[in-house]
Design a protein around this motif. Structure first.
Motif, PDB file in Angstrom:
ATOM      1  N   ILE A  62      -6.634  15.002  -1.698  1.00  0.00           N
ATOM      2  CA  ILE A  62      -6.643  14.489  -0.317  1.00  0.00           C
ATOM      3  C   ILE A  62      -6.019  13.099  -0.264  1.00  0.00           C
ATOM      4  O   ILE A  62      -5.122  12.811   0.537  1.00  0.00           O
ATOM      5  CB  ILE A  62      -8.084  14.426   0.220  1.00  0.00           C
ATOM      6  CG1 ILE A  62      -8.755  15.788   0.148  1.00  0.00           C
ATOM      7  CG2 ILE A  62      -8.100  13.900   1.652  1.00  0.00           C
ATOM      8  CD1 ILE A  62     -10.267  15.708   0.261  1.00  0.00           C
ATOM      9  N   TRP A  63      -6.537  12.225  -1.106  1.00  0.00           N
ATOM     10  CA  TRP A  63      -6.090  10.827  -1.083  1.00  0.00           C
ATOM     11  C   TRP A  63      -4.621  10.695  -1.442  1.00  0.00           C
ATOM     12  O   TRP A  63      -3.879   9.964  -0.779  1.00  0.00           O
ATOM     13  CB  TRP A  63      -6.936  10.004  -2.055  1.00  0.00           C
ATOM     14  CG  TRP A  63      -6.314   8.685  -2.408  1.00  0.00           C
ATOM     15  CD1 TRP A  63      -6.257   7.569  -1.633  1.00  0.00           C
ATOM     16  CD2 TRP A  63      -5.646   8.357  -3.638  1.00  0.00           C
ATOM     17  NE1 TRP A  63      -5.590   6.557  -2.309  1.00  0.00           N
ATOM     18  CE2 TRP A  63      -5.208   7.023  -3.535  1.00  0.00           C
ATOM     19  CE3 TRP A  63      -5.389   9.063  -4.824  1.00  0.00           C
ATOM     20  CZ2 TRP A  63      -4.521   6.388  -4.563  1.00  0.00           C
ATOM     21  CZ3 TRP A  63      -4.707   8.421  -5.843  1.00  0.00           C
ATOM     22  CH2 TRP A  63      -4.278   7.100  -5.705  1.00  0.00           C
ATOM     23  N   TRP A  64      -4.180  11.423  -2.457  1.00  0.00           N
ATOM     24  CA  TRP A  64      -2.808  11.270  -2.918  1.00  0.00           C
ATOM     25  C   TRP A  64      -1.810  11.742  -1.872  1.00  0.00           C
ATOM     26  O   TRP A  64      -0.797  11.089  -1.628  1.00  0.00           O
ATOM     27  CB  TRP A  64      -2.612  12.012  -4.233  1.00  0.00           C
ATOM     28  CG  TRP A  64      -1.272  11.777  -4.841  1.00  0.00           C
ATOM     29  CD1 TRP A  64      -0.276  12.693  -5.022  1.00  0.00           C
ATOM     30  CD2 TRP A  64      -0.764  10.538  -5.354  1.00  0.00           C
ATOM     31  NE1 TRP A  64       0.819  12.103  -5.609  1.00  0.00           N
ATOM     32  CE2 TRP A  64       0.546  10.781  -5.832  1.00  0.00           C
ATOM     33  CE3 TRP A  64      -1.290   9.246  -5.465  1.00  0.00           C
ATOM     34  CZ2 TRP A  64       1.329   9.787  -6.391  1.00  0.00           C
ATOM     35  CZ3 TRP A  64      -0.497   8.252  -6.026  1.00  0.00           C
ATOM     36  CH2 TRP A  64       0.790   8.523  -6.481  1.00  0.00           C
ATOM     37  N   ALA A  65      -2.096  12.883  -1.244  1.00  0.00           N
ATOM     38  CA  ALA A  65      -1.204  13.373  -0.197  1.00  0.00           C
ATOM     39  C   ALA A  65      -1.179  12.399   0.982  1.00  0.00           C
ATOM     40  O   ALA A  65      -0.107  12.097   1.534  1.00  0.00           O
ATOM     41  CB  ALA A  65      -1.654  14.762   0.263  1.00  0.00           C
ATOM     42  N   TRP A  66      -2.351  11.903   1.379  1.00  0.00           N
ATOM     43  CA  TRP A  66      -2.412  10.931   2.480  1.00  0.00           C
ATOM     44  C   TRP A  66      -1.642   9.677   2.117  1.00  0.00           C
ATOM     45  O   TRP A  66      -0.892   9.141   2.942  1.00  0.00           O
ATOM     46  CB  TRP A  66      -3.869  10.572   2.780  1.00  0.00           C
ATOM     47  CG  TRP A  66      -4.005   9.475   3.793  1.00  0.00           C
ATOM     48  CD1 TRP A  66      -4.092   9.611   5.154  1.00  0.00           C
ATOM     49  CD2 TRP A  66      -4.033   8.051   3.544  1.00  0.00           C
ATOM     50  NE1 TRP A  66      -4.176   8.373   5.761  1.00  0.00           N
ATOM     51  CE2 TRP A  66      -4.139   7.396   4.791  1.00  0.00           C
ATOM     52  CE3 TRP A  66      -3.983   7.267   2.392  1.00  0.00           C
ATOM     53  CZ2 TRP A  66      -4.202   6.011   4.915  1.00  0.00           C
ATOM     54  CZ3 TRP A  66      -4.030   5.884   2.505  1.00  0.00           C
ATOM     55  CH2 TRP A  66      -4.144   5.272   3.760  1.00  0.00           C
ATOM     56  N   TYR A 117      -2.264  21.943  -0.679  1.00  0.00           N
ATOM     57  CA  TYR A 117      -1.667  20.737  -1.254  1.00  0.00           C
ATOM     58  C   TYR A 117      -0.158  20.892  -1.375  1.00  0.00           C
ATOM     59  O   TYR A 117       0.604  19.971  -1.031  1.00  0.00           O
ATOM     60  CB  TYR A 117      -2.290  20.465  -2.622  1.00  0.00           C
ATOM     61  CG  TYR A 117      -1.780  19.224  -3.300  1.00  0.00           C
ATOM     62  CD1 TYR A 117      -2.224  17.969  -2.901  1.00  0.00           C
ATOM     63  CD2 TYR A 117      -0.857  19.298  -4.334  1.00  0.00           C
ATOM     64  CE1 TYR A 117      -1.754  16.814  -3.526  1.00  0.00           C
ATOM     65  CE2 TYR A 117      -0.381  18.158  -4.954  1.00  0.00           C
ATOM     66  CZ  TYR A 117      -0.835  16.921  -4.548  1.00  0.00           C
ATOM     67  OH  TYR A 117      -0.364  15.783  -5.164  1.00  0.00           O
ATOM     68  N   VAL A 118       0.294  22.052  -1.836  1.00  0.00           N
ATOM     69  CA  VAL A 118       1.733  22.272  -2.015  1.00  0.00           C
ATOM     70  C   VAL A 118       2.449  22.258  -0.666  1.00  0.00           C
ATOM     71  O   VAL A 118       3.558  21.719  -0.548  1.00  0.00           O
ATOM     72  CB  VAL A 118       1.986  23.597  -2.768  1.00  0.00           C
ATOM     73  CG1 VAL A 118       3.464  23.969  -2.731  1.00  0.00           C
ATOM     74  CG2 VAL A 118       1.514  23.470  -4.215  1.00  0.00           C
ATOM     75  N   ILE A 119       1.826  22.815   0.364  1.00  0.00           N
ATOM     76  CA  ILE A 119       2.430  22.756   1.704  1.00  0.00           C
ATOM     77  C   ILE A 119       2.632  21.301   2.126  1.00  0.00           C
ATOM     78  O   ILE A 119       3.703  20.921   2.634  1.00  0.00           O
ATOM     79  CB  ILE A 119       1.550  23.495   2.728  1.00  0.00           C
ATOM     80  CG1 ILE A 119       1.559  25.000   2.462  1.00  0.00           C
ATOM     81  CG2 ILE A 119       2.034  23.210   4.156  1.00  0.00           C
ATOM     82  CD1 ILE A 119       0.565  25.763   3.299  1.00  0.00           C
TER      83      ILE A 119
END
Length: 383
Positions: A62-66, A117-119
């Motif tokens: 969550i954090w990394w994508a954000w 996550y990949v999306i």
């Protein structure tokens, strides 16, 4: 054909978060809430190792994508239709990720988590390639991001969907994937740092911290309800709710101090500040989960002791305080004043062994907030 995105001025006046960025935050908080709920239920049931590992793995995604989206938007959000559509794709992935976290906490199946996550990350690949088309100066940087993120997704699909099993070896492979992800920005920014906006990033991180602290407020509200739902007032839960409120308000005060969080654009400071916030954000969500665990213990719905509940609150509070020292206080304060938060963190870890643990912990954090405010220097801003 990939259309171009225009970069923004890193010194733009009055730069603030956009409604679209706040929409991304809203999707992120849904996923964070799912991870915190899983942690809360796992600890309350006594499944400590799996609950903590599951929370950490889910929270990283969550954090990394954000974080990647936020730094990109600071530099390249041109409010175009392309940017909005890519952001909607990112948001769709966040919702799939949130649903996957609920599944992962129950069954430890990663398929839906990795899919979401990949999306999200493929949307970022598209955005980075779009930014590269308009930017000769930072084109190499943008292409490095696109390549690095794309290769990382192949790795996640391989271990998260094809090979995943809940084993020590797989956890090690997952940690390797985290290191790969963390290394992509460092490698990409070596080509030429992207034109992110310093004040904008400080605001964005502060807003996510407020959202994460919403988990604490929600847990306090549930505690108040639990205290009165039996027809009579439960004094122990009321005491917990009051202590939790003091802790939450104090942590908010400690984070939003008078000086800037990030007073330098130097790469080593930027990376430490950007990456180091994961301790603050994760600890904030875990503190809310700890309040919820303690409420279940005091209302006799948990299968663990009060000592476990006290640890579930004290440890994340200590990590939150230590994280603030790591990203801010060690750079902004003289040694004596910078020691306030590490000392408070150490004292917090002792409280589970003391009577009235949460009351004592609330006193420690409140005292640290008052002392830190008294020693806080006037704002110094450096562009």
């Amino acid at each position: 054909m990939i259309k171009a995105l225009k970069h923004r001025d890193p010194n733009e006046a009055h730069r603030a978060s956009t409604p679209l960025e706040l929409f991304v935050d809203l999707a992120s908080v849904i996923a964070i809430a799912a991870a915190a709920t899983g942690l809360h239920h796992g600890i309350a049931e006594g499944h400590f190792q799996q609950a903590i590992l599951s929370f950490l793995l889910a929270f990283f995604g969550i954090w990394w994508a954000w974080m990647n989206y936020t730094w990109f938007a600071s530099a390249y959000d041109d409010d175009s239709r392309l940017f909005k559509l890519a952001t909607f794709a990112f948001l769709s992935g966040a919702l799939v990720l949130a649903a996957g976290i609920m599944e992962f906490m129950d069954t430890h199946t990663l398929t839906l988590v990795v899919t979401g996550y990949v999306i999200m990350r493929l949307a970022m690949v598209w955005l980075w390639l779009s930014a590269a088309r308009d930017n000769a100066t930072h084109g190499a940087t943008c292409r490095r991001y696109a390549v690095g993120i794309g290769l990382a997704q192949i790795y996640w699909i391989a271990i998260g969907i094809v090979l995943w099993q809940w084993t020590g070896v797989m956890i090690g492979l997952f940690c390797l994937g985290i290191l790969i992800e963390l290394g992509v920005p460092y490698w990409a920014e070596k080509a030429n740092p992207t034109p992110w906006h310093r004040h904008h990033m400080i605001e964005r991180y502060g807003l996510l911290n407020i959202i994460v602290m919403g988990e604490m407020l929600l847990a306090i509200a549930h505690a108040i309800y639990a205290a009165i739902s039996g027809g009579t007032m439960n004094a122990e839960i009321i005491q917990l709710a009051a202590s939790a409120a003091v802790i939450t308000f104090s942590l908010w005060s400690l984070y939003f101090s008078r000086e800037d969080h990030l007073q330098s654009r130097a790469p080593h400071r930027t990376f430490l500040w950007g990456y180091g916030h994961v301790f603050i954000f994760a600890a904030g969500a875990a503190t809310g989960a700890g309040f919820a665990v303690m409420t279940e213990i005091l209302s006799h719905h948990a299968h663990v002791s009060a000592f476990v509940g006290n640890i579930a609150i004290a440890v994340p509070v200590a990590i939150y305080l230590g994280g603030l020292w790591l990203v801010r206080d060690q750079f902004n304060l003289p040694f004596r004043d910078a020691a306030i938060l590490p000392l408070a963190a150490g004292a917090s870890l002792v409280t589970p062994f003391l009577p009235f643990s949460t009351v004592v912990l609330a006193g420690i954090v409140a005292f640290a907030a008052v002392l830190r405010a008294a020693r806080s220097p006037a704002p110094t801003r450096q562009e």
